[in-house]
Design a protein around this motif. Structure first.
Motif, PDB file in Angstrom:
ATOM      1  N   LEU A 167      45.235  36.769  49.423  1.00 38.63           N
ATOM      2  CA  LEU A 167      45.410  38.131  48.873  1.00 38.63           C
ATOM      3  C   LEU A 167      45.271  38.393  47.437  1.00 38.63           C
ATOM      4  O   LEU A 167      45.581  39.640  46.845  1.00 38.63           O
ATOM      5  CB  LEU A 167      46.810  38.606  49.548  1.00 38.63           C
ATOM      6  N   TRP A 168      45.068  37.501  46.833  1.00 41.98           N
ATOM      7  CA  TRP A 168      45.171  37.639  45.348  1.00 41.98           C
ATOM      8  C   TRP A 168      44.042  38.633  44.918  1.00 41.98           C
ATOM      9  O   TRP A 168      42.920  38.855  45.219  1.00 41.98           O
ATOM     10  CB  TRP A 168      44.699  36.306  44.676  1.00 41.98           C
ATOM     11  N   LYS A 169      44.538  39.619  43.784  1.00 41.44           N
ATOM     12  CA  LYS A 169      43.946  40.768  43.546  1.00 41.44           C
ATOM     13  C   LYS A 169      42.380  40.465  42.985  1.00 41.44           C
ATOM     14  O   LYS A 169      41.425  40.937  43.163  1.00 41.44           O
ATOM     15  CB  LYS A 169      44.628  41.542  42.597  1.00 41.44           C
ATOM     16  N   ASN A 170      42.428  39.150  42.178  1.00 40.05           N
ATOM     17  CA  ASN A 170      41.158  38.966  41.524  1.00 40.05           C
ATOM     18  C   ASN A 170      39.966  38.654  42.543  1.00 40.05           C
ATOM     19  O   ASN A 170      38.749  38.586  42.345  1.00 40.05           O
ATOM     20  CB  ASN A 170      41.394  37.797  40.636  1.00 40.05           C
ATOM     21  N   ALA A 171      40.470  37.870  43.655  1.00 41.65           N
ATOM     22  CA  ALA A 171      39.137  37.478  44.836  1.00 41.65           C
ATOM     23  C   ALA A 171      40.009  37.506  46.070  1.00 41.65           C
ATOM     24  O   ALA A 171      40.288  36.924  46.903  1.00 41.65           O
ATOM     25  CB  ALA A 171      39.063  36.094  44.610  1.00 41.65           C
ATOM     26  N   PRO A 172      40.226  39.068  46.474  1.00 38.34           N
ATOM     27  CA  PRO A 172      40.749  39.333  47.879  1.00 38.34           C
ATOM     28  C   PRO A 172      39.797  39.046  48.995  1.00 38.34           C
ATOM     29  O   PRO A 172      38.631  39.405  48.887  1.00 38.34           O
ATOM     30  CB  PRO A 172      41.054  40.951  47.773  1.00 38.34           C
ATOM     31  N   VAL A 173      40.425  38.635  50.022  1.00 41.70           N
ATOM     32  CA  VAL A 173      39.456  38.257  51.113  1.00 41.70           C
ATOM     33  C   VAL A 173      39.280  39.322  52.288  1.00 41.70           C
ATOM     34  O   VAL A 173      38.449  39.499  53.024  1.00 41.70           O
ATOM     35  CB  VAL A 173      40.057  37.011  51.960  1.00 41.70           C
TER      36      VAL A 173
END
Length: 731
Positions: A213-219
């Motif tokens: 869920l990380w903003k830089n690399a959301p899935v």
């Protein structure tokens, strides 16, 4: 059968066996031949013998002696032998077998084989029966294969990684980068394996969930894009199932989106449009489409979705209720049961369809419909929905009656529009399914009737009619007996505005109670209710007291101990304290009620909560050397205590005399108003510490005299409440 027969021939012979004994004989002979050939040198038939042994294992016969042969065949350089060896390992070995450790090195070597089919055999075997030790040793090899260029190997490596994560959750971090990169693949098999792997990683480790869920690399955007491609893509014969493009991958993606969007506003907003698109564009006429829609509904209800989207999800479940497939109707009602508390109004729109499911022939569907119908009951629809539930109760299967009656009672208690409706509903349930109600139904109904003062006449008439109609329903008979004992005078008057008046004589009432006492259908508890009601009527009727005395005396020698105790205590009231009944009064003088209270000798309960009856201080004249003033009464006369003063009525208590065994209390009641006072009842309760002492309080009659009028005005009676089976039965 020759030992060298082929597998097909052995299957034909076994299937041709006429008896189980003949089948066992064939298998025993073949297993003996297989053992003998296993001991010989390699003659090219090992794989065939192991294949026959695996068939024997499938039939349920022991085949453990082929485990080492599996290990030998796995190490063979020939593919056909290696294939049978791996198959045998998956069927005959597990992580608890020591032989499983012997194939770890062979699996590691085959994972680096130049043939994708040999690598596939090793991956499938590790994913099927790999132990925690094997997973730790081979996890780096699986991570390497996840980055391979061959899609055939990557999809199997992804599923093998899922098994490793389940066995050793700590190894999940090793596969996280590779799993993230697999979402860029176009092959549906690889995508399916990647989604399953990411789902397992997110469920096992909250930190891994935050990484996806990380903003830089959301899935989430990638999953939404893949899902849109599946929904909006045209016909693809490779992935089409009943008009739905790869429903298996769609279901897996929706399940992962549900995990990612739970308690996350940003992720939920990113998938709201997609879920609405799937809900409106998916055909539910086929099972594949229903599966996708069902998973969509679960996702909508589990994430922080918009209110309109939630209503759409409930409507989808409502359409499922009309499906001919009972499995779909069942899962629809199961889902509605979970969301009825949060989206009650949306579910209420489908109430009619849910009630119709009560008529379904399938027992599981009927049970779900009952639970959901009870959950939909509210103050607005209580009357209409209760009619449907009562109609269902009259024809529901026996295994559902107890649950149905319990649900109806709870709903009536919470949402009853009036006390009369409440009483009528419970009486209807008792008449229909009285044998399936809970034990607390009788005291709860008695409490309800007691509080409904204006309905006493109506209730006693209705219960009397039910009693003379049928005495087989014990719970109904118990309530009827209690009500007749308490309000028998209202029954004898024959005046009731709520119901058609019926002229009932004293003999009619006593005949009905005596029928209950003598019936073989009456339980001991029911007879106790009937006997107590008969005794209560002795204070409410005038011409049949001798008959009541006769009925009570009969049960003084009853074989039932509890019923015998009641009869003995009631006989004691007749014999010892009958003189304390109504005495009359002199005109102009206040009436007097005398109650003889024996000294309570029972110990105080250990709980510390007790009710005591003050007893006299024991003293003897000359009997105690320390009693220097024996025989002299130096205590002052006790003053009178005013215990009640309201609306012109005053009640005073005064202790007149005390003995070693009891005391005499005088209660003086006066009326200082100008008018007459009627319908006054004095009730006295026996404290718990005096339970079991017969005749603790005597039935008394008295006449209240008006100070102003100078003549008798009205009569009232005390009501004794002795204890039976640790409960109060008013007398």
């Amino acid at each position: 059968m020759s030992p060298s027969v082929r597998l097909q021939e052995m299957i034909r012979v076994i299937r041709g066996a006429r008896t189980q004994g003949e089948e066992r004989g064939v298998i025993q002979r073949e297993c003996a031949a297989i053992r003998a050939q296993f001991r010989q040198a390699d003659n090219g038939t090992r794989s065939h013998n192991l294949a026959k042994l695996l068939y024997v294992h499938m039939l349920g016969y022991p085949a453990h002696f082929g485990q080492m042969e599996c290990v030998r065949l796995i190490a063979s350089p020939r593919y056909n032998e290696k294939r049978v060896g791996y198959l045998g390992a998956m069927m005959l070995l597990d992580e608890k077998q020591d032989a499983s450790l012997l194939i770890t090195n062979s699996i590691k070597n085959d994972l680096s084989h130049n043939s994708q089919y040999v690598q596939s055999l090793a991956l499938c075997t590790l994913a099927c029966m790999g132990s925690a030790e094997m997973c730790r040793d081979l996890a780096p090899e699986i991570d390497r294969l996840l980055r391979a260029s061959n899609s055939y190997i990557k999809k199997k490596a992804a599923l093998c990684a899922v098994h490793i994560v389940r066995k050793v959750p700590d190894l999940g971090e090793l596969f996280t980068p590779a799993a993230r990169s697999l979402l860029c693949e176009k092959n549906h098999g690889v995508l399916h394996g990647a989604v399953v792997l990411i789902t397992e990683l997110c469920e096992r480790n909250p930190d891994t969930l935050e990484q996806f869920l990380w903003k830089n690399a959301p899935v989430v955007p990638e999953l939404v894009q893949i899902m849109k491609g599946l929904v909006m893509s045209g016909y693809s014969p490779e992935h089409n199932v009943a008009g739905i493009s790869d429903p298996f991958l769609q279901v897996r993606i929706l399940r992962l989106l549900r995990i990612l969007g739970r308690n996350n506003d940003t992720a939920s907003d990113a998938m709201n449009d997609l879920l609405a698109q799937v809900a409106t564009n998916t055909d539910s006429s086929k099972t594949a489409g229903s599966a996708v829609l069902y998973e969509t509904v679960l996702t909508v209800m589990d994430i922080k979705s918009e209110s309109g989207l939630r209503v759409l999800a409930v409507n989808i479940l409502g359409r499922f209720l009309l499906n001919n497939d009972r499995n779909i109707r069942y899962i629809s009602m199961t889902s509605l049961q979970k969301i009825v508390q949060t989206d009650h109004n949306a579910v209420q729109r489908h109430r009619g369809t849910i009630v119709d499911c009560l008529k379904d022939q399938d027992a599981s569907v009927k049970r779900r419909a009952l639970e959901l119908s009870l959950a939909l009951v509210s103050a607005v629809n209580i009357r209409s929905l209760m009619k449907e539930l009562l109609l269902f109760l009259s024809s529901c299967p026996p295994e559902l009656r107890a649950h149905t009656t319990s649900g109806i009672f709870n709903a009536a208690e919470r949402y009853a529009p009036s006390q009369r409706w409440h009483i009528d509903t419970i009486l209807h349930v008792l008449t229909t399914a009285g044998g399936d109600v809970r034990d607390e139904t009788v005291p709860n109904l008695i409490q309800l009737i007691t509080t409904a003062t204006e309905l006493h006449c109506y209730t006693v008439h209705k219960l009397y009619r039910a009693l003379i109609t049928d005495i087989s329903v014990q719970s109904l008979v118990q309530v009827a007996c209690w009500c007749i004992g308490e309000y028998g005078d209202l029954l004898l008057r024959g005046e009731c505005e709520e119901t058609e008046p019926v002229q009932v004589t004293e003999d009619d009432v006593l005949d009905a109670l005596e029928t209950v006492l003598q019936s073989h259908m009456s339980s001991p508890a029911t007879r106790g209710f009937a006997l107590t009601a008969t005794m209560k009527l002795s204070t409410r009727i005038t011409h049949n007291v001798d008959r009541i005395r006769s009925i009570v005396s009969i049960y003084g020698s009853c074989i039932d101990v509890e019923l015998q105790q009641r009869a003995v205590e009631y006989n004691a009231l007749f014999k010892k304290y009958d003189h304390m009944r109504y005495r009359g009064s002199v005109c102009g003088a206040p009436s007097v009620i005398e109650a003889k209270l024996p000294e309570c000798k029972s110990p105080v309960p250990s709980s510390g909560l007790s009710h005591t009856v003050p007893g006299p201080a024991t003293s003897t004249s000359g009997g105690d050397l320390l009693d220097l003033l024996g025989g002299l009464d130096v205590s002052p006369a006790p003053p009178s205590v005013k215990v009640y003063e309201k609306n012109g009525v005053t009640l005073k208590l005064q202790t007149d005399s005390q003995t070693d065994t009891g005391m005499t209390i005088t209660l003086t009641a006066t009326n200082s108003t100008d008018g007459d006072i009627t319908s006054l009842t004095l009730q006295a309760a026996v404290p718990k510490v005096c339970f079991g002492l017969p005749g603790c309080l005597c039935i008394l009659y008295s006449t209240l005299v008006s100070d102003e009028m100078g003549c008798p005005d009205w009569c009232f009676s005390t009501q004794v409440q002795p204890c039976f089976q640790n409960s109060w039965d008013s007398l």
